[in-house]
Design an enzyme around this catalytic site. Structure first.
Site, PDB file in Angstrom:
ATOM      1  N   PHE A  36       0.809  -1.221   0.000  1.00  0.00           N
ATOM      2  CA  PHE A  36       0.000   0.000   0.000  1.00  0.00           C
ATOM      3  C   PHE A  36       0.840   1.268   0.000  1.00  0.00           C
ATOM      4  CE2 PHE A  36       0.744  -0.411   4.592  1.00  0.00           C
ATOM      5  CZ  PHE A  36       0.997   0.901   4.951  1.00  0.00           C
ATOM      6  N   CYS A  52       9.472   1.519   3.796  1.00  0.00           N
ATOM      7  CA  CYS A  52      10.357   0.463   4.264  1.00  0.00           C
ATOM      8  C   CYS A  52      11.798   0.944   4.373  1.00  0.00           C
ATOM      9  CB  CYS A  52      10.276  -0.759   3.349  1.00  0.00           C
ATOM     10  SG  CYS A  52      10.932  -0.479   1.695  1.00  0.00           S
ATOM     11  N   GLU A  81       8.917  -3.555  13.707  1.00  0.00           N
ATOM     12  CA  GLU A  81       8.709  -2.541  12.676  1.00  0.00           C
ATOM     13  C   GLU A  81       7.406  -1.799  12.977  1.00  0.00           C
ATOM     14  OE1 GLU A  81       8.830  -2.225   7.833  1.00  0.00           O
ATOM     15  OE2 GLU A  81       7.835  -3.957   8.725  1.00  0.00           O
TER      16      GLU A  81
END
Length: 500
Positions: free
Chosen positions: A156, A288, A386
């Site tokens: 996404f 990321c 994360e």
């Protein structure tokens, strides 16, 4: 008395063989993260629809493979011009479903176009090798041939860039593609499918199939699909890699990250603070490659934390469509609740919450401000996991060796950076660190299009990185052909193992 009615939300369709369809009617809501309101829906594919898309792709790939390289190259040039001319339209579509600022979305499109530009050189990238006279009258040449039908499962957070990283290379190499974008912001994928078709890609060569786990597992199991590219969280990347590889597929599955930025005592602290804020809070931390941990070496901790904290009140948080906004909302309410939980739990773990970005309950949209957490240590949830949100942790270490050991102990190894003015330290860092992408005074070291993107350890399952040269290797198979044209009188029977 009349009753007002609300029109049903628009449903984002699948695109299979050039035909738009909503399948069996199963859907998932699509929201504008800035308002928190549903703006539409997306069709969700059944396993049978995925299998049908694979059959359509297989038929289309047979003809596409026969298309000359010069023709494919012309299509890549046209694709680049189409997307470039309409980049703002695509960026605003991304903002409406993802929430990132239009400027950030334009940057995403630009980085995706880098790979399109790289693929315009496909005539060079697909060259084989030839060795003449390896033995008397014997020649050997090696070809690159497409894998066949490949699947691209994209995240996404980059609904245009990552598809352009994967799909463009796969198609340029002669494959047909099933693109399964995130169901949270699906419209960019359909927009791109239209652009590929307008550029000259035949129907069926690029198919868009939306869906949830049912669709993903159907992709991983379908025998027609020969390779799978994936970007997402580490648990899902591991699942994709394990299941697809067990089915005999070629797999590259990029997972999560926990990116560290070392700040050495000799660093320019103002520049380091600017870099940390930019890399940690851009796109609300939903990258990321975002810096999520600053590692303060020696005595720089207090001064660095003060400089970062001083910058945060000035960040403008709001609707990404507003040109004055610098940081938009998170993608969903679930993401907001998850990130809020990390901030709420930090102090209980023993860290110092220097800046609390949580907003009062009842705010419209999925907004959270930037948070800064100091004196974080391994073992704390805020460090180990994360977060994928605008939360920056600061870890303090004594020296360079402790900083390197900290990073190398992480199970993630996507990106890292060092800020220093010393060339020897910078060179040693590049040598010592066990991470796939490294920056020296560059906080987000995403490689330019002529190189390839990917991490190590639990940030990548498989051995091939995305886009650039490695992508052409992933989407092609090599075939070696050995040739001899002997005279009839030279032919003879030999049962020995060939030595030449």
């Amino acid at each position: 008395m009349t009753t007002a009615t609300t029109a049903p939300p628009t449903t984002v369709p699948h695109v299979i063989g050039g035909v738009r369809t909503t399948g069996d009617g199963r859907t998932s809501p699509v929201f504008n993260p800035a308002t928190g309101r549903q703006t539409g829906a997306v069709a969700l594919a059944s396993a049978e629809l995925v299998h049908e898309a694979a059959r359509v792709a297989r038929e289309a790939q047979r003809g596409w493979r026969d298309t000359g390289l010069a023709r494919r190259q012309q299509i890549m040039f046209r694709l680049r011009e189409i997307i470039s001319a309409r980049a703002e339209d695509l960026a605003r579509l991304i903002t409406a479903e993802h929430g990132k600022t239009v400027a950030d979305a334009l940057g995403e499109v630009a980085r995706g176009l880098e790979n399109v530009e790289f693929c315009t050189g496909l005539m060079h990238h697909l060259k084989g090798d030839h060795s003449e006279q390896v033995a008397s009258g014997l020649d050997v040449h090696q070809l690159r041939q497409p894998v066949g039908v490949v699947a691209c499962i994209t995240p996404f957070n980059f609904p245009a860039m990552v598809p352009l990283w994967m799909v463009t290379t796969a198609i340029a190499a002669g494959n047909a593609v099933i693109l399964k974008p995130s169901e949270r912001d699906p419209s960019a994928a359909v927009w791109l499918a239209d652009a590929f078709r307008e550029a000259g890609v035949p129907d069926g060569v690029l198919n868009v199939v939306h869906g949830d786990k049912e669709a993903v597992d159907a992709i991983l199991d379908d025998p027609i699909i020969r390779a799978v590219s994936f970007v997402g969280s580490t648990p899902v990347a591991r699942h994709v890699y394990t299941r697809a590889a067990a089915a005999g597929k070629r797999v590259q599955a990029l997972g999560g990250a926990k990116n560290h930025m070392i700040v050495m005592p000799d660093a320019d602290l103002e520049a380091a603070a600017d870099a940390a804020v930019s890399a940690a809070y851009g796109s609300a931390g939903e990258r990321c490659m975002a810096v999520s941990v600053v590692v303060a070496v020696g005595a720089v901790g207090d001064a660095l934390v003060e400089r970062i904290a001083r910058r945060l009140p000035g960040l403008v948080v709001g609707d990404g469509a507003d040109p004055t906004t610098e940081m938009g909302p998170l993608i969903t309410r679930e993401a907001l609740e998850r990130v809020t939980g990390f901030v709420a739990g930090a102090e209980g773990e023993g860290a110092d919450l220097v800046v609390d970005g949580r907003r009062p309950a009842g705010d419209e949209g999925f907004f959270i401000g930037p948070s800064l957490v100091d004196r974080v240590t391994p073992g704390m949830r805020v460090y180990d996991e994360e977060i994928f949100g605008p939360v920056l942790s600061v870890v303090r270490v004594r020296d360079y060796d402790e900083a390197v050991a900290l990073i190398n102990a992480s199970r993630y190894a996507n990106g890292t950076a060092v800020f220093t003015r010393d060339g020897k330290t910078a060179r040693q860092f590049g040598y010592d660190i066990e991470v796939g992408m490294v920056g020296v005074n560059v906080p987000i070291p995403v490689p330019v299009g002529a190189y390839s993107f990917g991490g190590w350890k639990e940030s990548l399952f498989g051995d091939t990185h995305m886009y650039g040269p490695e992508a052409f290797s992933f989407y092609t198979r090599r075939k070696v052909i050995t040739t001899r044209w002997p005279e009839a009188s030279e032919s003879q029977i030999s049962l020995g193992f060939p030595t030449h």
